[in-house]
Design a protein around this motif. Structure first.
Motif, PDB file in Angstrom:
ATOM      1  N   ILE A  39      13.062  -1.422   8.269  1.00 31.28           N
ATOM      2  CA  ILE A  39      12.499  -0.453   7.325  1.00 31.28           C
ATOM      3  C   ILE A  39      10.993  -0.672   7.180  1.00 31.28           C
ATOM      4  O   ILE A  39      10.222   0.288   7.102  1.00 31.28           O
ATOM      5  N   ALA A  40      10.563  -1.927   7.196  1.00 32.16           N
ATOM      6  CA  ALA A  40       9.134  -2.221   7.104  1.00 32.16           C
ATOM      7  C   ALA A  40       8.399  -1.700   8.337  1.00 32.16           C
ATOM      8  O   ALA A  40       7.327  -1.102   8.223  1.00 32.16           O
ATOM      9  N   PHE A  87       2.935   4.844   2.481  1.00 27.92           N
ATOM     10  CA  PHE A  87       3.885   4.253   3.437  1.00 27.92           C
ATOM     11  C   PHE A  87       3.486   2.821   3.781  1.00 27.92           C
ATOM     12  O   PHE A  87       4.330   1.925   3.849  1.00 27.92           O
ATOM     13  N   LEU A  88       2.199   2.604   4.009  1.00 34.12           N
ATOM     14  CA  LEU A  88       1.732   1.277   4.398  1.00 34.12           C
ATOM     15  C   LEU A  88       1.871   0.261   3.265  1.00 34.12           C
ATOM     16  O   LEU A  88       2.201  -0.903   3.516  1.00 34.12           O
ATOM     17  N   ILE A  89       1.653   0.680   2.040  1.00 35.62           N
ATOM     18  CA  ILE A  89       1.851  -0.221   0.897  1.00 35.62           C
ATOM     19  C   ILE A  89       3.322  -0.614   0.794  1.00 35.62           C
ATOM     20  O   ILE A  89       3.645  -1.781   0.541  1.00 35.62           O
ATOM     21  N   GLN A  90       4.216   0.357   1.009  1.00 30.98           N
ATOM     22  CA  GLN A  90       5.648   0.037   0.997  1.00 30.98           C
ATOM     23  C   GLN A  90       5.991  -0.921   2.137  1.00 30.98           C
ATOM     24  O   GLN A  90       6.767  -1.864   1.946  1.00 30.98           O
ATOM     25  N   SER A  91       5.429  -0.690   3.303  1.00 31.66           N
ATOM     26  CA  SER A  91       5.660  -1.572   4.442  1.00 31.66           C
ATOM     27  C   SER A  91       5.178  -2.983   4.126  1.00 31.66           C
ATOM     28  O   SER A  91       5.878  -3.971   4.391  1.00 31.66           O
ATOM     29  N   GLN A  92       4.002  -3.071   3.553  1.00 25.51           N
ATOM     30  CA  GLN A  92       3.422  -4.354   3.159  1.00 25.51           C
ATOM     31  C   GLN A  92       4.363  -5.091   2.193  1.00 25.51           C
ATOM     32  O   GLN A  92       4.606  -6.292   2.341  1.00 25.51           O
TER      33      GLN A  92
END
Length: 172
Positions: A84-85, A107-112
């Motif tokens: 998911i990341a 999206f990138l903050i969630q990935s982080q």
């Protein structure tokens, strides 16, 4: 398993820049995965992201985004874990290419967040997310945040890959 091997082979062809074979192989992999007996396999969203990466590399960002969104919905519902990341990072990259910087940032903050949950702060995947996020903040004119994230990414890459690695040079 044939579908898994096809997914890995498709990834390899994409990495080599052989997009035609990569696309055909990944589509064949997905055809196998889409059979009812394979519907919960964690490699389905991976194959979708890899096929999306082929379209991204060919400049078809909308198609890449559609495939990434489909992978994300599967990961969210059925396959928890680091995938998911990776998918959130992919969606951040694609939305950045589409000029959707706020969406890319989110999206990138969630990935982080997910990478921080699964790995240490020194993991290379987190370095990639921070580099992408720094680039998005640059596009959003938040230069201080961009500088902070790119410095973190650069430090991580230097510690893990050495100062002469191409990713270090890319960030410099």
């Amino acid at each position: 398993d044939l579908a898994m091997n096809l997914t890995f082979l498709g990834e390899l062809y994409r990495e080599l820049g052989k997009y035609g074979p990569a696309k055909a192989i990944l589509e064949r992999s997905l055809a196998i995965y889409n059979k009812p007996s394979n519907s919960k396999d964690e490699l389905i969203p991976r194959a979708l992201v890899q096929l999306g990466a082929v379209y991204r590399d060919l400049g078809d960002y909308k198609k890449a985004e559609q495939l990434g969104e489909k992978a994300y919905s599967i990961f969210r519902k059925e396959v928890p874990g680091t995938g998911i990341a990776m998918t959130l990072n992919f969606l951040g990259e694609v939305n950045g290419k589409l000029g959707n910087y706020i969406k890319a940032r989110d999206f990138l903050i969630q990935s982080q967040f997910f990478y921080n949950e699964f790995f240490s702060k020194k993991h290379l995947s987190l370095a990639k997310v921070n580099a992408c996020l720094g680039s998005v903040y640059k596009d959003l004119k938040n230069f201080e945040m961009a500088k902070k994230l790119i410095k973190e990414s650069l430090s991580n890459y230097e510690k893990n890959l050495g100062q002469k690695h191409y990713l270090v040079a890319f960030l410099l």
